[in-house]
Design an enzyme around this catalytic site. Sequence first.
Site: not given
Ligand code: G6P
Length: 607
Positions: A2, A27, A73, A99-100, A482, A486, A489, A505, A602
Amino acid sequence: MCGIVAYIGPKDATAFLLEGLQRLEYRGYDSAGVAVAAKGGLKVCKVKGRVADLAAAVPARFKGTTGIGHTRWATHGVPSDANAHPHTDVSERIAVVHNGIIENADQLRALLAADGVVFTSETDTEVLAHLVAAHSGEGVELEDAVRAALGQVVGTYGIAVLDAQQPDRIVVARNGSPIVLGLGEKEMFVASDVAALVRYTRQVVHLEDGELATVRADGFRTFTEDARTVTRQPSTVDWEVASYDTAGYQHYLLKEIHEQPGAVERTLSGRLDERFATAHLGGLNLDARELREIRRVKILGCGSAYYAGEMGAQLIEELARIPAHSEPASEFRYRNPVIEADTLYVAVSQSGETYDTLAAVQEIKRKGGRVLGVVNTVGSAIARECDGGIYLHAGPEISVASTKAFTSTVIAFALLALHFGRIHDLSPADGRRIVAGLKALPDHIREILKQEEQIAELAAEYADNAGMMFIGRTRGYPVAREGAQKLKEISYVHAEAYPASELKHGPLALISPELPTVALVPDDELLDKNLTTLGEIKARSGRILAIAHRTPEAKLIDHCLLVPKSEPELDPLLLNIPLQLLAYYAAVALGRDVDKPRNLAKSVTVE
Ligand code: G6P
């Protein structure tokens, strides 16, 4: 998650609001809205969809010089026109963007409903608009009404409030969700993130938690919830305006992947000590004696930050021989963890805002633990909550999927591990080896990025599958995790990461020509083991894309991407770079919205 913007000054507010929202769209992007104070009342326009949909929906006669805006969001209620912010009271005098999370929204709703208030949305924010209105009696200043309303609220918020009857001001407040004031010439801006402000002003004031501000065209006044005035000096934003643009790249993600050599240089800058083969980390606030007393390291983060923490744990164990472990902060905070005095806790966050990570830090501190932050955003909530830490200096990261902040986080851990190692039993020779390895990384990354075209072709080919397996052994396993994260996502292709040793296994049952495997095959002490695993996959007709230092025998693989060899401890960081490009080009090939993947945001500032 947001975004908030607001404007007050001589100009038309809507133009800034829409442009600012566009900047903050990363955001949150399921709905957006704006409100301006105009003669005769408020004008409000809000729609489900993107900021571009909002811009198309705003009527030509939507004029006003005081306004607020929001990009959302969804947390409370589905994305819809009605649930989009700003929210207004029944008489449409007060408008609020937020926001929040208001934790006692249900109780407040019940109280307001008993007074005859009819709600038009499912959001927690709407209660704020009704509460402020309820306190806005004859002659009451808006700031007093907002203070009274916030006095009834439990939860986190960054808010901006507009009153049609007092259009000479906007009142903003912060508790757990950032609010930044931007100082202009006879005009003032507000945003939840400097990204929306840098085109208009570099002079900003960050509100602290528990603070409010009255913002007028000619200035601002900051005060506490009990009406005590506080003085806040403006600071200058140090990032270049260009850091917030795509700079000619098709997406922020691609730009940020390419920015990695520079980001790594900044993370390392001034921190390597060649003479003593160690790292200097001024912000740890721990001296050598305190560091030597540490028996364990526990790393906490969410999403990519958690996986970067896994690489960090590996580095600390290898270089400093201190047991280290990474755990999702979102799990840790709910399981009544044991907090020990001789454990060093490290919170990892690009944004410094992720609520689960912040809550984990607060829980550790409540129980007397010591927490370091590995954070990109200077002055963010997590950075402030920690006892010390390492700033990444990676520059703003806009794309939802993390790339350059991920890489810089791993670098920060390498520095921490080196520093730790050299006051334990890491030899000067090994220290020098790591220092030299770190210095060479930016050029190594540049070399990998030169293979972009080849990776793009492979990505298009491999994207055409329902799923993909990622495997790595010990140091390679966090890379696999990771890499899979990626891909899923941003391309929505199902991806599963497994330790290469565990394949037999269970998941070997999945291997078929339709489920290709990305295999991390570094040239290290486990190379033979990894080659055996490739053979096992090939024997089940599995297709393999190897990421390696040397091309394995042709019968073991279908494709191979080579990366430069670094020191074994630093190799994981380089093995990850082709996986970023692989995910990016898979997403592009599938026509995905790369920078704003569906259902994600984000910085996740909710539980
Ligand atoms: C969200 C994003 C991820 C990110 C995570 C942690 O879930 O979609 O891509 O890695 O937050 O974010 P931060 O700002 O704490 O690194």
